[in-house]
Design a protein around this motif. Structure first.
Motif, short mmCIF file in Angstrom:
data_model
loop_
_atom_site.label_atom_id
_atom_site.label_comp_id
_atom_site.label_asym_id
_atom_site.label_seq_id
_atom_site.Cartn_x
_atom_site.Cartn_y
_atom_site.Cartn_z
N ALA A 204 -42.24 71.22 -59.39
CA ALA A 204 -41.11 72.16 -59.40
C ALA A 204 -40.26 71.95 -58.15
CB ALA A 204 -41.61 73.60 -59.46
N GLY A 205 -39.02 72.44 -58.22
CA GLY A 205 -38.10 72.36 -57.10
C GLY A 205 -37.18 73.55 -57.08
N LEU A 206 -36.58 73.81 -55.91
CA LEU A 206 -35.69 74.95 -55.74
C LEU A 206 -34.66 74.60 -54.69
CD1 LEU A 206 -35.17 78.02 -56.43
CD2 LEU A 206 -36.59 78.54 -54.44
N TYR A 207 -33.39 75.00 -54.90
CA TYR A 207 -32.37 74.73 -53.89
C TYR A 207 -31.33 75.85 -53.84
CZ TYR A 207 -28.77 73.50 -57.35
OH TYR A 207 -27.85 73.56 -58.37
N LEU A 208 -30.66 75.95 -52.70
CA LEU A 208 -29.47 76.76 -52.51
C LEU A 208 -28.38 75.85 -51.97
CD1 LEU A 208 -31.10 79.80 -50.64
CD2 LEU A 208 -30.52 79.69 -53.07
N ASP A 209 -27.11 76.16 -52.24
CA ASP A 209 -26.05 75.35 -51.65
C ASP A 209 -24.81 76.19 -51.39
OD1 ASP A 209 -24.89 75.63 -54.13
OD2 ASP A 209 -24.76 73.51 -54.58
N ALA A 210 -23.95 75.67 -50.52
CA ALA A 210 -22.68 76.31 -50.17
C ALA A 210 -21.61 75.24 -50.05
CB ALA A 210 -22.81 77.09 -48.86
N ASP A 211 -20.48 75.48 -50.69
CA ASP A 211 -19.34 74.56 -50.69
C ASP A 211 -18.18 75.26 -50.00
OD1 ASP A 211 -17.38 72.73 -51.17
OD2 ASP A 211 -17.40 72.90 -53.34
N VAL A 212 -17.70 74.68 -48.89
CA VAL A 212 -16.67 75.32 -48.06
C VAL A 212 -15.40 74.49 -48.11
CG1 VAL A 212 -16.08 76.11 -45.74
CG2 VAL A 212 -18.45 76.21 -46.52
N SER A 213 -14.27 75.17 -48.32
CA SER A 213 -12.95 74.53 -48.23
C SER A 213 -12.11 75.33 -47.25
CB SER A 213 -12.26 74.51 -49.61
OG SER A 213 -10.95 73.98 -49.50
N GLY A 214 -11.46 74.63 -46.31
CA GLY A 214 -10.73 75.30 -45.24
C GLY A 214 -9.34 75.76 -45.59
N GLY A 215 -8.95 75.71 -46.85
CA GLY A 215 -7.60 76.12 -47.23
C GLY A 215 -6.62 74.97 -47.12
N HIS A 216 -5.52 75.09 -47.85
CA HIS A 216 -4.52 74.02 -47.85
C HIS A 216 -3.18 74.59 -48.30
CE1 HIS A 216 -4.64 73.77 -52.29
NE2 HIS A 216 -5.92 74.04 -52.14
N TYR A 217 -2.17 73.74 -48.33
CA TYR A 217 -0.82 74.15 -48.75
C TYR A 217 -0.56 73.71 -50.19
CZ TYR A 217 0.10 75.17 -43.86
OH TYR A 217 0.05 75.69 -42.59
N LEU A 218 0.26 74.49 -50.89
CA LEU A 218 0.61 74.17 -52.26
C LEU A 218 1.92 73.40 -52.38
CD1 LEU A 218 -0.27 77.55 -54.03
CD2 LEU A 218 -1.58 75.43 -54.07
N ASP A 219 2.75 73.43 -51.32
CA ASP A 219 4.08 72.83 -51.40
C ASP A 219 4.28 71.85 -50.25
OD1 ASP A 219 3.94 74.96 -49.57
OD2 ASP A 219 6.12 75.10 -49.53
N ARG A 220 5.25 70.95 -50.42
CA ARG A 220 5.51 69.92 -49.42
C ARG A 220 6.08 70.50 -48.14
NH1 ARG A 220 8.59 64.81 -51.69
NH2 ARG A 220 7.90 64.04 -49.64
N ALA A 221 6.73 71.68 -48.21
CA ALA A 221 7.31 72.30 -47.03
C ALA A 221 6.29 73.11 -46.24
CB ALA A 221 8.48 73.19 -47.43
N ASN A 222 5.07 73.22 -46.74
CA ASN A 222 4.00 73.96 -46.07
C ASN A 222 4.36 75.43 -45.88
OD1 ASN A 222 2.64 71.36 -43.83
ND2 ASN A 222 2.74 71.54 -46.05
N LEU A 223 4.92 76.05 -46.93
CA LEU A 223 5.27 77.47 -46.88
C LEU A 223 4.25 78.34 -47.62
CD1 LEU A 223 9.12 77.21 -47.55
CD2 LEU A 223 7.95 77.43 -45.34
N VAL A 224 3.61 77.80 -48.64
CA VAL A 224 2.66 78.57 -49.46
C VAL A 224 1.26 78.03 -49.18
CG1 VAL A 224 2.03 79.33 -51.76
CG2 VAL A 224 4.43 78.86 -51.21
N ARG A 225 0.41 78.88 -48.62
CA ARG A 225 -0.92 78.44 -48.20
C ARG A 225 -2.01 79.08 -49.05
NH1 ARG A 225 -3.64 75.96 -44.24
NH2 ARG A 225 -5.67 76.78 -43.60
N VAL A 226 -3.00 78.29 -49.42
CA VAL A 226 -4.20 78.78 -50.11
C VAL A 226 -5.25 79.08 -49.04
CG1 VAL A 226 -6.05 78.18 -51.70
CG2 VAL A 226 -3.71 77.46 -52.18
N PRO A 227 -5.85 80.28 -49.05
CA PRO A 227 -6.83 80.62 -48.00
C PRO A 227 -8.13 79.83 -48.15
CG PRO A 227 -6.74 82.33 -49.66
CD PRO A 227 -5.63 81.38 -49.99
N ALA A 228 -8.91 79.87 -47.10
CA ALA A 228 -10.23 79.22 -47.12
C ALA A 228 -11.14 79.92 -48.13
CB ALA A 228 -10.84 79.26 -45.73
N ARG A 229 -12.14 79.20 -48.61
CA ARG A 229 -13.07 79.77 -49.58
C ARG A 229 -14.47 79.20 -49.37
NH1 ARG A 229 -14.69 75.78 -52.67
NH2 ARG A 229 -13.28 74.20 -53.52
N VAL A 230 -15.48 79.96 -49.83
CA VAL A 230 -16.87 79.52 -49.82
C VAL A 230 -17.46 79.83 -51.19
CG1 VAL A 230 -19.12 79.68 -48.74
CG2 VAL A 230 -17.06 80.02 -47.36
#
Length: 396
Positions: A311-337
């Protein structure tokens, strides 16, 4: 086909034929995302062959070569518009390359120069109107030369140093040129991506009894012309070329093992900039490219249960630091886990392994792209079977 004798002592020859069948479906009968009711079944078929060969010419020199040829077809089909002419696209492509492995014994250094040429001929439907069909097929021929040199040094049995630099190129895929008949609109005018990239890194390992530790780190950089980049618009998305881009970054990973315990952690920092009109300035950050991405996974593996199960068992976490949606860097997506977990049960003697896993356990409703929320709490069940079917050797 594999052989160790055809090319002489120490030689290797391998030939492989392959067929790949794929289908991507997009259902939007209520026009929640697309302009018209849509139910597509876009199919990709690829058939080809690859031959690789290598042979030592001296104690300090080994030559390797490869060649590949394949034909790929992309067939779009909309079940709700079956009477509309939908022309398929095709690509006939080939590649050939050669690499030398030069050993400098006094420095414990491997020098790996290589050259490669790819050629492709595409025939695709050319239309700038989303959903339009029946336009004439247009042919596009490309020849992409590439060259690279790599260095690998082993100062000790526990340490490996590496570096490489070269010029690369990448053809746009048929999916990028065709889209998916829904919100992803094809761009038949995509140019191949070309650039220069380099990286340098090191790996160190340590072991004492049942305890093992592996550390790996690298720095990387790329200067790219006509970068093939995903762009999200108001009503649809498409791939487009960005005239000039610069990408700098660093990555690190740690792998720790003690008996049945296994802990993996890795992180990447990327600074990707659009330099098309930046002049001497750094330029805005490229959309949809988080600066920080990280992943961690503690795991308990192969714990014996009785005499026949593990048998086996695991936990995991995937982190993203946020990014921009547009080339002008006006609309930002927040970080997520995003948190996940899983358990496995295997029967080694039979080759069977059952895995139950969960994704996004906290049910986080976040968006990496506008209008496309990530799946909420999700569960998966996977059955895996693997056996070595090679006959056992008989000793006479």
């Amino acid at each position: 086909y594999e052989s160790r004798d055809d090319l002489g002592p120490g030689g290797r020859l391998r030939a492989q034929a392959y067929v790949v069948l794929g289908e991507q479906r997009f259902h939007d009968e209520k026009r929640e995302l697309s302009f018209v009711p849509t139910r597509t079944r876009d199919r990709i078929t690829t058939a080809g062959a690859t031959v690789t060969a290598s042979r030592p010419l001296a104690d300090w020199l080994r030559l390797s070569g490869m060649t590949d040829a394949h034909h790929e077809e992309f067939r779009p089909f909309d079940e709700l518009a079956a009477d509309t002419i939908q022309l398929p696209g095709s690509r006939t492509a080939g590649a050939a390359g050669v690499q030398a492995d030069v050993l400098v014994s006094s420095l414990a250094l491997d020098v790996l120069p290589s050259i490669r040429v790819e050629a492709a001929s595409d025939e695709i439907t050319h239309s700038h109107v989303p959903g339009a069909r029946g336009a004439a097929l247009e042919a596009t021929d490309r020849v992409l030369p590439m060259a690279r040199v790599g260095l690998v040094q082993r100062p000790s049995a526990a340490v490996i140093l590496r570096a490489n630099a070269g010029r690369y190129a990448r053809l746009p895929s048929l999916m990028e040129r065709y889209g998916n008949d829904g919100t992803l609109v094809g761009n038949p005018d995509l140019l191949p991506e070309r650039g220069v990239n380099a990286d340098a890194g090191a790996r160190a390992s340590w072991q004492a009894g049942a305890t093992q530790l592996l550390l790996d780190g690298a720095l990387f950089a790329a200067w790219v012309n006509d970068l093939i980049h995903f762009q999200k618009g108001t009503y649809n998305a498409r791939y487009r070329n960005i005239g000039r881009a610069r990408v700098l970054g660093a990555e690190a990973a740690a792998d720790f093992r003690w008996r049945r315990m296994h802990v993996l952690a890795q992180a990447t920092y990327t600074d990707a900039r659009d330099r098309t009109s930046a002049g001497d300035d750094a330029g805005p950050q490229l959309p949809h490219r988080p600066r920080l991405q990280a992943y961690a996974r503690p795991e308990l593996r192969d714990v014996a249960i009785g005499g026949a199960l593990a048998a086996g068992l695991y936990l995991d976490a995937d982190v993203s630091g946020g990014h921009y949606l547009d080339r002008a860097n006006l609309v930002r997506v927040p970080a997520r886990v995003l948190f996940g977990a899983g358990a496995s049960l295997s029967a080694p003697r039979t080759g069977l392994r059952l895995v139950a896993s969960a994704y996004n356990l906290a049910d986080s409703h976040v968006n990496d792209l506008v209008d496309f929320p990530l799946p909420g709490r999700s569960f998966f069940l996977t059955l895996h079977f693997a056996r070595d079917l090679k006959p056992k050797e008989t000793v006479k």
